[in-house]
Design a protein around this motif. Structure first.
Motif, short mmCIF file in Angstrom:
data_model
loop_
_atom_site.label_atom_id
_atom_site.label_comp_id
_atom_site.label_asym_id
_atom_site.label_seq_id
_atom_site.Cartn_x
_atom_site.Cartn_y
_atom_site.Cartn_z
N ALA A 10 0.80 -1.22 0.00
CA ALA A 10 0.00 0.00 0.00
C ALA A 10 0.83 1.27 0.00
O ALA A 10 0.28 2.35 -0.02
CB ALA A 10 -0.93 0.01 1.22
N LYS A 12 4.13 4.05 -1.02
CA LYS A 12 4.60 4.83 -2.15
C LYS A 12 5.54 3.99 -2.99
O LYS A 12 6.49 3.38 -2.46
CB LYS A 12 5.34 6.07 -1.63
N ASN A 73 6.12 3.51 4.91
CA ASN A 73 5.08 3.78 3.93
C ASN A 73 5.62 3.75 2.50
O ASN A 73 5.14 4.46 1.62
CB ASN A 73 4.40 5.12 4.22
N LYS A 96 -10.28 2.26 4.75
CA LYS A 96 -11.14 2.80 3.69
C LYS A 96 -12.21 3.68 4.32
O LYS A 96 -12.85 3.31 5.30
CB LYS A 96 -11.79 1.65 2.91
N THR A 99 -10.94 9.81 7.15
CA THR A 99 -10.50 11.18 6.86
C THR A 99 -9.64 11.60 8.05
O THR A 99 -9.72 11.00 9.13
CB THR A 99 -11.69 12.15 6.74
N LYS A 130 -5.20 13.93 1.11
CA LYS A 130 -4.44 12.93 0.35
C LYS A 130 -3.88 11.85 1.26
O LYS A 130 -2.67 11.76 1.49
CB LYS A 130 -3.33 13.61 -0.45
N TYR A 132 -4.48 7.46 2.09
CA TYR A 132 -4.97 6.27 1.40
C TYR A 132 -5.01 5.08 2.35
O TYR A 132 -4.25 5.02 3.31
CB TYR A 132 -4.09 5.96 0.18
N PRO A 133 -5.92 4.13 2.09
CA PRO A 133 -6.00 2.94 2.94
C PRO A 133 -4.67 2.20 2.99
O PRO A 133 -4.01 2.03 1.98
CB PRO A 133 -7.08 2.08 2.27
N GLN A 135 -2.05 3.32 4.59
CA GLN A 135 -1.03 4.29 4.99
C GLN A 135 -1.01 4.38 6.51
O GLN A 135 -2.04 4.33 7.17
CB GLN A 135 -1.35 5.67 4.40
#
Length: 142
Positions: A10, A12, A73, A96, A99, A130, A132-133, A135
């Protein structure tokens, strides 16, 4: 000493795309840290398979936590071991639908403190929306 788990697929991608995905090496991770403007202050970054070890260095707790997050990450990294006994960070893995507001409400007791989480994760985060699940985010002390 702490061992922190990350979602291996998941993070970068430092290798251009899924077809080229590979486990990063220490040189690649050190370049990523440098690109983010993070200074390891003498810490040694080593890689064995999908596990990264951070050893030594003269960093503050905040700097060390950011180093752990930055390398954790990255796609291909499943675990980061920190050999410093003093660090006891609070991390949150994004799910998922999460926020920063919702994460802040859950972890800090008030959604309006989302900016504290955003600031605690700079330069890895460039915008509060920005995330994401999978992270992993650093949660600052309340």
């Amino acid at each position: 000493m702490g061992l922190f788990s990350f979602v291996k697929n998941a993070g970068k991608s430092l290798f251009g795309g899924k077809a080229e995905a590979a486990e990063p090496d220490a040189e690649t991770l050190n370049k990523e840290l440098s690109d983010l403007g993070l200074d390891t202050k003498g810490a040694e970054i080593s890689v064995a398979g999908d596990k990264v070890t951070v050893k030594g260095g003269d960093m503050s707790e905040e700097e060390r936590e950011k180093i752990i997050l930055a390398v954790g990450n990255v796609e291909g990294v499943a675990e980061v071991e920190d050999e410093d006994d003093a660090v006891k960070p609070t991390f949150h893995t994004v799910e998922k639908g999460d926020t920063l507001w919702a994460i802040s409400a859950k972890t800090l007791g008030n959604g309006a403190h989302y900016e504290k989480i955003f600031e605690a994760n700079k330069p890895m985060l460039t915008h509060p929306d920005k995330i994401y699940p999978g992270q992993v985010l650093r949660i600052p002390a309340a």
